[in-house]
Write a protein that holds these residues in place. Structure first.
Motif, PDB file in Angstrom:
ATOM      1  N   SER A 156      -8.136  11.290  21.704  1.00 45.92           N
ATOM      2  CA  SER A 156      -8.543  11.836  23.001  1.00 45.92           C
ATOM      3  C   SER A 156      -9.441  10.892  23.781  1.00 45.92           C
ATOM      4  O   SER A 156      -9.570  11.030  24.991  1.00 45.92           O
ATOM      5  CB  SER A 156      -9.251  13.174  22.808  1.00 45.92           C
ATOM      6  N   GLY A 157     -10.055   9.936  23.094  1.00 44.43           N
ATOM      7  CA  GLY A 157     -10.975   9.035  23.784  1.00 44.43           C
ATOM      8  C   GLY A 157     -10.331   7.769  24.297  1.00 44.43           C
ATOM      9  O   GLY A 157     -11.019   6.878  24.789  1.00 44.43           O
ATOM     10  N   VAL A 158      -9.013   7.654  24.169  1.00 44.08           N
ATOM     11  CA  VAL A 158      -8.329   6.460  24.669  1.00 44.08           C
ATOM     12  C   VAL A 158      -7.342   6.896  25.750  1.00 44.08           C
ATOM     13  O   VAL A 158      -6.477   7.730  25.503  1.00 44.08           O
ATOM     14  CB  VAL A 158      -7.580   5.711  23.543  1.00 44.08           C
ATOM     15  N   LEU A 159      -7.497   6.329  26.930  1.00 43.57           N
ATOM     16  CA  LEU A 159      -6.598   6.668  28.026  1.00 43.57           C
ATOM     17  C   LEU A 159      -5.388   5.751  28.019  1.00 43.57           C
ATOM     18  O   LEU A 159      -5.510   4.553  27.769  1.00 43.57           O
ATOM     19  CB  LEU A 159      -7.321   6.526  29.376  1.00 43.57           C
TER      20      LEU A 159
ATOM     21  N   GLY B 115     -17.855  13.727  25.574  1.00 41.64           N
ATOM     22  CA  GLY B 115     -17.031  12.526  25.721  1.00 41.64           C
ATOM     23  C   GLY B 115     -15.824  12.565  24.812  1.00 41.64           C
ATOM     24  O   GLY B 115     -14.926  13.369  24.969  1.00 41.64           O
ATOM     25  N   SER B 116     -15.856  11.674  23.838  1.00 44.33           N
ATOM     26  CA  SER B 116     -14.723  11.482  22.940  1.00 44.33           C
ATOM     27  C   SER B 116     -15.277  11.214  21.545  1.00 44.33           C
ATOM     28  O   SER B 116     -16.485  11.060  21.379  1.00 44.33           O
ATOM     29  CB  SER B 116     -13.939  10.251  23.412  1.00 44.33           C
ATOM     30  N   PRO B 117     -14.421  11.145  20.534  1.00 45.19           N
ATOM     31  CA  PRO B 117     -14.936  10.802  19.196  1.00 45.19           C
ATOM     32  C   PRO B 117     -15.768   9.510  19.206  1.00 45.19           C
ATOM     33  O   PRO B 117     -16.775   9.415  18.506  1.00 45.19           O
ATOM     34  CB  PRO B 117     -13.663  10.636  18.363  1.00 45.19           C
ATOM     35  N   GLN B 118     -15.344   8.553  20.017  1.00 44.65           N
ATOM     36  CA  GLN B 118     -16.083   7.301  20.091  1.00 44.65           C
ATOM     37  C   GLN B 118     -17.510   7.534  20.591  1.00 44.65           C
ATOM     38  O   GLN B 118     -18.465   6.935  20.093  1.00 44.65           O
ATOM     39  CB  GLN B 118     -15.382   6.315  21.047  1.00 44.65           C
ATOM     40  N   ILE B 119     -17.637   8.373  21.609  1.00 44.48           N
ATOM     41  CA  ILE B 119     -18.958   8.668  22.173  1.00 44.48           C
ATOM     42  C   ILE B 119     -19.761   9.489  21.164  1.00 44.48           C
ATOM     43  O   ILE B 119     -20.960   9.281  20.976  1.00 44.48           O
ATOM     44  CB  ILE B 119     -18.816   9.440  23.503  1.00 44.48           C
TER      45      ILE B 119
ATOM     46  N   ASP C  49     -15.216   5.119  29.178  1.00 41.89           N
ATOM     47  CA  ASP C  49     -14.326   6.132  29.745  1.00 41.89           C
ATOM     48  C   ASP C  49     -12.879   5.967  29.319  1.00 41.89           C
ATOM     49  O   ASP C  49     -12.110   6.925  29.377  1.00 41.89           O
ATOM     50  CB  ASP C  49     -14.368   6.076  31.277  1.00 41.89           C
TER      51      ASP C  49
ATOM     52  N   THR D  41      -5.535  13.127  29.746  1.00 47.45           N
ATOM     53  CA  THR D  41      -5.805  12.655  28.388  1.00 47.45           C
ATOM     54  C   THR D  41      -4.740  13.231  27.449  1.00 47.45           C
ATOM     55  O   THR D  41      -3.877  14.004  27.881  1.00 47.45           O
ATOM     56  CB  THR D  41      -7.182  13.144  27.910  1.00 47.45           C
TER      57      THR D  41
ATOM     58  N   ARG E 260     -10.086  18.556  33.038  1.00 46.27           N
ATOM     59  CA  ARG E 260      -9.125  18.083  32.041  1.00 46.27           C
ATOM     60  C   ARG E 260      -9.668  18.410  30.658  1.00 46.27           C
ATOM     61  O   ARG E 260     -10.805  18.837  30.520  1.00 46.27           O
ATOM     62  CB  ARG E 260      -8.794  16.598  32.211  1.00 46.27           C
ATOM     63  N   ARG E 261      -8.858  18.175  29.652  1.00 48.25           N
ATOM     64  CA  ARG E 261      -9.172  18.680  28.332  1.00 48.25           C
ATOM     65  C   ARG E 261     -10.284  17.886  27.636  1.00 48.25           C
ATOM     66  O   ARG E 261     -11.161  18.442  27.014  1.00 48.25           O
ATOM     67  CB  ARG E 261      -7.894  18.682  27.473  1.00 48.25           C
ATOM     68  N   TYR E 262     -10.193  16.566  27.684  1.00 48.25           N
ATOM     69  CA  TYR E 262     -11.161  15.739  26.966  1.00 48.25           C
ATOM     70  C   TYR E 262     -11.862  14.804  27.946  1.00 48.25           C
ATOM     71  O   TYR E 262     -11.428  14.653  29.089  1.00 48.25           O
ATOM     72  CB  TYR E 262     -10.468  14.876  25.907  1.00 48.25           C
ATOM     73  N   LEU E 263     -12.915  14.155  27.484  1.00 45.29           N
ATOM     74  CA  LEU E 263     -13.586  13.121  28.279  1.00 45.29           C
ATOM     75  C   LEU E 263     -13.895  13.635  29.667  1.00 45.29           C
ATOM     76  O   LEU E 263     -13.550  13.015  30.661  1.00 45.29           O
ATOM     77  CB  LEU E 263     -12.663  11.905  28.426  1.00 45.29           C
TER      78      LEU E 263
ATOM     79  N   GLY F 175     -11.688   3.834  26.445  1.00 52.53           N
ATOM     80  CA  GLY F 175     -11.455   3.667  25.013  1.00 52.53           C
ATOM     81  C   GLY F 175     -10.582   2.490  24.617  1.00 52.53           C
ATOM     82  O   GLY F 175     -10.281   2.315  23.437  1.00 52.53           O
TER      83      GLY F 175
END
Lengths: 286, 917
Positions: free
Chosen positions: B134-137, A95-99, B48, B846, A182-185, B50
């Motif tokens: 990277s986690g915020v679209l 996922g992402s840093p948040q995940i 998904d 992203t 894609r690169r992230y998420l 952020g």
């Protein structure tokens, strides 16, 4: 009806699960919340994040113990030998840093997605899972724990409490490669985890696993056999035969890619991971 | 069950709170509803996007995925905590200065993710920032401005992002957006952020089938099984004409379906009630008896002989067709030295704004007030009034910020539904669509199936082109007719083609409604046209950039419609790319010479785009008034959905008046207070509303000068109660108290309209469909993995002729954002009903997918535009996808005929190319 139990210790948790078969375990909630449009988790859940026994990574006489509620962030920050590098690389791709700050390794296994990022790495670490219930405990190889897409061997009242990596498997160097659009998420099209132990210039042992190309991530034993004993030179990657990769996998066509592509991509990724590892052969030494 | 929930204690932005709440509630819900901290935005409820990122003990998490129990005893930080004591933090200031907030809906999440990074890493580099964010679209900015802002906030990046092209006034200056502060402070009010007391929540029951007859069952019995206070509304409750549509002549979409649904996601009933009752309602058990019918899922099926008609009177399920012809294309192609032909198929593309449709409606006396995110306040008012059987004056649309639109928020969404409930109950009614609901029920970019042939002579001069495009317009008309008409006009690209035959048609299917999406079909057409041009240039043995320059329209040339537009800037754009083009080609060649699995390629593509409606009226009106106290108020009715109309129109008005920007107060769009500026679409606001502002400003200035007998060059200053006019050493004063106040409270005012001069198209599409065109060209440099088919775009150089950059900072933001959407269109975006109704199966770029972007602003003044300005919003996305595809082909030989260019398709196309050689 919404209920959330927050037990303080494992025995309390197991007692709740024994008494209430409908109660679902919850940790990072990164898979549970997306499954509902409601403003709260629906039904009864038991929150595992406050349980000491489920948290953190520690050394044991037999190897390493990863608490089921260890977050990806904690895995990234843990002091672990190079054999775990692939797990850290996978953690950074979840996922992402948040995940990564919320999602847990145990949750990733129990959710049993064919594209779970953690599974190939832990397969390549010969991981065993420790399951507990009010009745007692048992250990299962990870390969036997995940039985199908979204299916595990968890019995009624049973909880995944930890993942164990035997000392023998915590050797060598490792690499994780994830392919997505894609690169992230991103949910993987294919991903590979490779761990090589090199002794005296030759591959002493090899662990190769592929995810998102079969209902459950798989170890590629024929590929491993072709690597073991070979010289750890740039030519090593050529020993990864497409047929051996394909034989172990059963990918599907979906919105991300078609099955034929997945087989090809898996072979390419395994070769690249092997190649990158032998280029830094010194690190593969046991 | 009715026991009060025990309180959960934690701190928010340093303040201890105790919130009585169920422990498994999403933290985002608790922050927004229980604590009123609406700065935390909800975009997907699935982790998904952020947008809801908050910090828990300093670590960023998605508040939508966090049960509030997890923060018990911990420290939560939200965007509201960033501005200590009301002072913007350095990070927020940098966001504002760099134009990092366009629509602003992702801004709180971006800020929080960035704040977490900066505490751990005091001097991050670009890669670290990209990973942390990277986690915020973001769907508006293309991320470049955001990343620059974070780097600048720690002194590790450039302070300025855009050139100052000012020439004395404020036009041309790269000013931060005037409506930016609330966006970076988290105080901006979007569709979901306004919650009047006693509001009823509204939910829609939607069709799970693409085509079905249905009958509603025993609603009374269902209601009895629910909590008290719920109400149900169906088509039978609609007091007016149950159909809407952006083009009145084609209005065909019911607000609530009547016995028949035509696409998956169509609403058949509404359930309204207090929040708790709605939350507990068993909507899955709502009684609807569905009788599924065979669905027409492609234009092929829908155009087949004997196919059922979705709408009576639309033979062959064709909603509309367009045609542009000049010369004789067939003969020209038969005689051409080189001819290439090809076909391209594109997918449904989702707008994927981070703010799902949302709004609230309430009654003020006899007036229904609607506050919802929108691109078209007056159209919303008129269409909603028709559905609800009200006179338009009885509906008032008041402003709220819009968290991205890109075309889909031109169509009605929540407006008639919440309007109906408010009207029927007299209580405020609110509706916030979920992400899957937004994706299923909102409009999409038309999927296109296009074929074309194009030929040139031995010197590479274009001699003829044939083009045919079929566009899947889905279940209802929306903007399908616009696409059908606009595409044949634009499918030539900005080139001289003496013999041209282009047709386009929109075909109804049982797919999602296709509507407006940044470019109205032109981006799809440009993909085929520009990729064919590359092959033609190769066939003729001419450098691909040179081929375009040789054929580019020049001042005085006729377009395929026979129009001779002014201010033709395409050659200037292509020439601006030439240095980078030569360097890029050389670098790619050198790289590829060393072998390896990664090959590099470069590609170029052009765009042109007519600003405003196609050959029909689309006026805008601006009013400026001065009060007795000396306040200058600009009534600006153009919806600012992040593109910057508020700022640009104010800059134009300021220079037209000859007053400083700070002297002007803005009255944002409000159908009761602002004249109609038309819709925010067709890249028309800077040009059309800008011209209205220019005229209104000049008219008001002329009145002031006349009152003081001053000449045109006199300087005007406004002070409390008076206007000072100075001309050389002569100073005159206008005492405002001496002047009579008009009905609107102004002692001096001017209201002026502008409607672009166009002429209707004849049966061959000949005429002057637009008064102003914008021009551009982009060059993509990519890497293709020859074993995996993956593509990485390394750099895009974008040269756009904007005529006059009213605000270079905002212009650059439009270009970068357009490129991000073009990149998504090329490489990853494909909406499949029922399969990709979320932001993890439907992919948008992203932070890690965006290339370095070099923007070159070209200013070839347009004789019709305000200060020479042209539109830009849609143009920026058009060349990106074909430039990338041309670069992929250059690198790998792959000719993509189906988009998006997912890795498996690129690999297959590469193999097909090898097989064909």
């Amino acid at each position: 009806m919404q209920e959330l139990f927050r037990p303080r210790d494992l025995s309390e948790a197991l007692a709740i699960l024994a008494a209430r078969s409908e109660v679902r375990p919850a940790a990072g909630c990164t898979d549970l919340f997306p499954a509902t449009a409601a403003p709260a988790l629906q039904g009864a859940h038991i929150d595992l994040t406050a349980l000491e026994e489920l948290s953190g990574i520690s050394r044991t006489p037999e190897g390493f113990r990863v608490g089921a509620a260890t977050t990806w962030r904690e895995a990234i920050e843990a002091d672990l030998p190079p054999a775990f590098e692939m797990l850290k690389e996978a953690a950074r791709e979840v996922g992402s840093p948040q995940i990564q700050n919320a999602g847990t390794i145990g949750g990733n296994l129990c959710n049993a997605s064919p594209a779970a990022d953690g599974v190939p790495c832990l397969l390549a670490l010969d991981a065993q899972v420790e399951l507990a219930s009010a009745e007692g405990r048992r250990m299962l190889p990870l390969g036997k724990f995940i039985t199908g897409p979204r299916q595990t061997a968890l019995g009624p009242g049973e909880l995944l409490v930890a993942v164990h990596v035997p000392g023998e498997a915590a050797r060598g160097a490792s690499r994780f490669l994830k392919l997505g659009a894609r690169r992230y998420l991103v949910i993987s099209i294919a991903m590979v985890a490779v761990r090589l132990v090199v002794e005296e210039g030759r591959v002493a042992s090899a662990a190769v696993a592929v995810g998102a190309c079969s209902p459950v991530a798989r170890r590629l034993e024929a590929v491993e056999a072709a690597l073991v004993g070979a010289e750890a030179t740039p030519a090593l990657a050529a020993r990864v035969r497409a047929a051996d990769v394909a034989a172990a996998l059963s990918p599907i066509d979906d919105v991300r890619a078609d099955a034929g592509y997945r087989l090809e991509a898996a072979a390419v990724l395994v070769r690249r991971a092997v190649s990158e590892l032998v280029t830094h052969a010194g690190e593969c030494a046991a | 069950m009715n026991r009060p929930a025990p309180a959960i204690g934690f701190s928010v932005n340093g303040q201890a709170v105790e919130v009585p709440t169920a422990p498994a509630r999403r933290l985002s819900e608790v922050l927004r509803r229980a604590l009123g901290l609406t700065g935390t935005k909800v975009g997907c409820d699935a982790g998904d996007c952020g947008a809801c990122t908050v910090l828990v003990d300093g670590a960023p998490v998605c508040a939508c995925l966090t049960p509030v129990a997890h923060v018990a005893g911990r420290a939560v930080e939200t965007v509201e905590g960033l501005a200590a004591g009301g002072e913007m933090s350095r990070l927020q200031e940098a966001f504002l200065a760099h134009g990092a907030a366009q629509c602003g809906i992702c801004t709180p999440g971006m800020l929080m993710a960035a704040a977490a990074l900066l505490r751990q890493n005091h001097r991050p580099d670009r890669a670290a920032v990209e990973e942390a964010l990277s986690g915020v679209l973001c769907r508006c900015t293309g991320y470049a401005a955001i990343i620059d802002a974070v780097l600048d906030a720690v002194g590790n990046g450039p302070a300025a992002r855009a050139p100052d092209l000012g020439r004395g006034g404020v036009v041309g200056r790269p000013l931060p957006r005037l409506d930016g502060a609330p966006k970076v402070l988290g105080t901006e009010c979007y569709g979901a952020d306004h919650l009047p007391e006693g509001t009823l929540e509204v939910r829609a029951i939607r069709s799970p089938h693409a085509a079905a007859r249905f009958a509603l069952g025993d609603i009374g019995a269902w209601l009895k099984a629910q909590r008290e206070g719920l109400m149900v509304f169906t088509a039978a409750d609609i007091p007016g004409e149950n159909r809407f549509g952006t083009i009145p002549a084609y209005a065909d979409q019911p607000a609530l379906a009547e016995g028949r649904v035509r696409f998956r996601g169509e609403a058949v009933a509404l359930v309204a009630g207090p929040a708790e009752a709605i939350e507990a309602a068993d909507l899955a058990a709502f009684p609807v008896a569905w009788e599924p019918e065979a669905a027409l899922l492609s234009p092929d099926e829908a155009e087949a002989v004997g196919a059922p008609l979705l709408h009576p009177g639309r033979a062959g399920n064709i909603v509309a067709a367009g045609r542009v012809c000049c010369g004789d294309a067939e003969v020209a192609l038969a005689q051409a030295a080189h001819v290439v032909e090809g076909a391209v198929e594109t997918a449904f593309v989702e707008h994927a704004y981070i703010e799902p449709e949302a709004g609230v409606a309430w009654m003020e006396g006899e007036t229904l007030v609607i506050r919802a995110s929108t691109q078209s306040p007056v159209m919303d008012r008129d269409d909603t009034a028709r559905v609800l059987g009200l006179a338009p004056e009885r509906v008032r649309v008041v402003p709220c910020a819009t968290g991205g639109g890109f075309g889909a928020k031109l169509d009605l969404s929540v407006q008639p539904l919440i309007g109906l409930v408010a009207l029927k109950t007299g209580r405020p009614a609110r509706m916030v669509w979920t992400r899957p609901e937004s994706m299923a029920a909102s409009t999409k970019r038309h999927p296109a199936r296009m074929r074309a042939r194009v030929g040139c002579d031995g010197e590479g001069r274009l001699v003829g082109m044939e083009f045919d495009g079929v566009f899947d317009t889905g279940a209802y008309a929306s903007w399908g007719p616009t696409v059908a008409v606009r595409v044949p006009v634009h499918a030539s690209g900005p080139y001289r083609i003496p013999n041209y035959h282009a047709t386009g048609r929109g075909v109804h299917t049982n797919n999602p409604v296709s509507g407006a999406f940044r470019g109205f079909g032109v981006p799809q057409a440009a993909i085929l046209q520009e990729t064919l041009f590359d092959r033609l240039a190769d066939a003729a043995g001419i450098d691909r950039l040179e081929f375009r320059l040789r054929n580019a329209l020049r001042e005085g040339d006729a377009t395929v419609c026979g129009q001779r537009p002014g201010g033709v800037g395409i050659a200037a754009c292509l020439e601006a790319l030439a240095p980078r083009w030569r360097a890029g080609l050389a670098e790619a060649e050198a790289w590829n010479a060393s072998g390896g699995a990664i090959r590099r390629g470069v590609g170029v593509a052009s765009c042109w785009y007519g600003c405003g409606n196609t050959a029909i009226a689309n006026p805008a009106t601006i009013r400026i008034g001065i009060t007795r106290e000396g306040r200058v108020r600009l009534h600006q009715g153009a919806a600012d959905i992040g593109q910057g109309a508020d700022t640009v129109i104010t800059q134009i008005a300021a220079d037209a008046l000859g007053l400083p920007l700070e002297a002007i107060e803005r009255v944002g769009y409000d159908t009761a207070l602002t004249p109609d500026c038309g819709k925010t679409s067709g890249s028309r606001q800077t040009f059309i509303t800008g011209n209205a502002a220019l005229r209104a400003g000049r008219a008001l200035r002329a009145r002031i000068l006349a009152l003081s007998n001053a000449g045109a060059e006199a300087r005007i200053a406004i002070e409390p109660g008076r206007i000072l006019v100075s001309e050389g050493a002569v100073r005159r004063e206008i005492r405002l108290a001496d002047l009579a106040e008009d009905a609107q409270g102004y002692v001096l005012s001017a209201e002026e309209s502008y409607d672009p001069p166009t002429t209707p198209l004849d049966e061959n599409g000949q005429g002057a469909p637009y008064a102003v065109y914008g021009w551009g060209a982009q060059m993509a440099e990519v890497e293709v993995d020859m074993e995996l088919g993956t593509v990485r775009v390394r750099r895009i150089t974008a040269a756009h002729d904007v005529g006059r950059a009213i605000n270079p900072l905002l212009a650059r933001g439009q270009i970068e954002g357009g490129i991000a959407q073009g990149l998504g269109l090329a490489l990853m975006e494909e909406y499949i009903p029922a399969r990709t109704e979320n932001l993890h199966d439907y992919l948008i770029p992203t932070t890690g997918d965006m290339p370095e972007i070099d923007t070159i602003l070209i200013e070839v003044a347009d004789p019709e535009g305000p200060f020479g300005a042209k539109g830009l919003g849609e143009h920026a996305l058009i060349p990106t996808a074909p430039a990338i595809l041309n670069a992929i082909r250059h690198a790998s030989g792959a000719v993509l005929t189906r988009l998006p260019a997912l890795p498996h398709r690129v690999l297959a196309a590469m193999r097909a190319g090898e097989a064909g050689r």
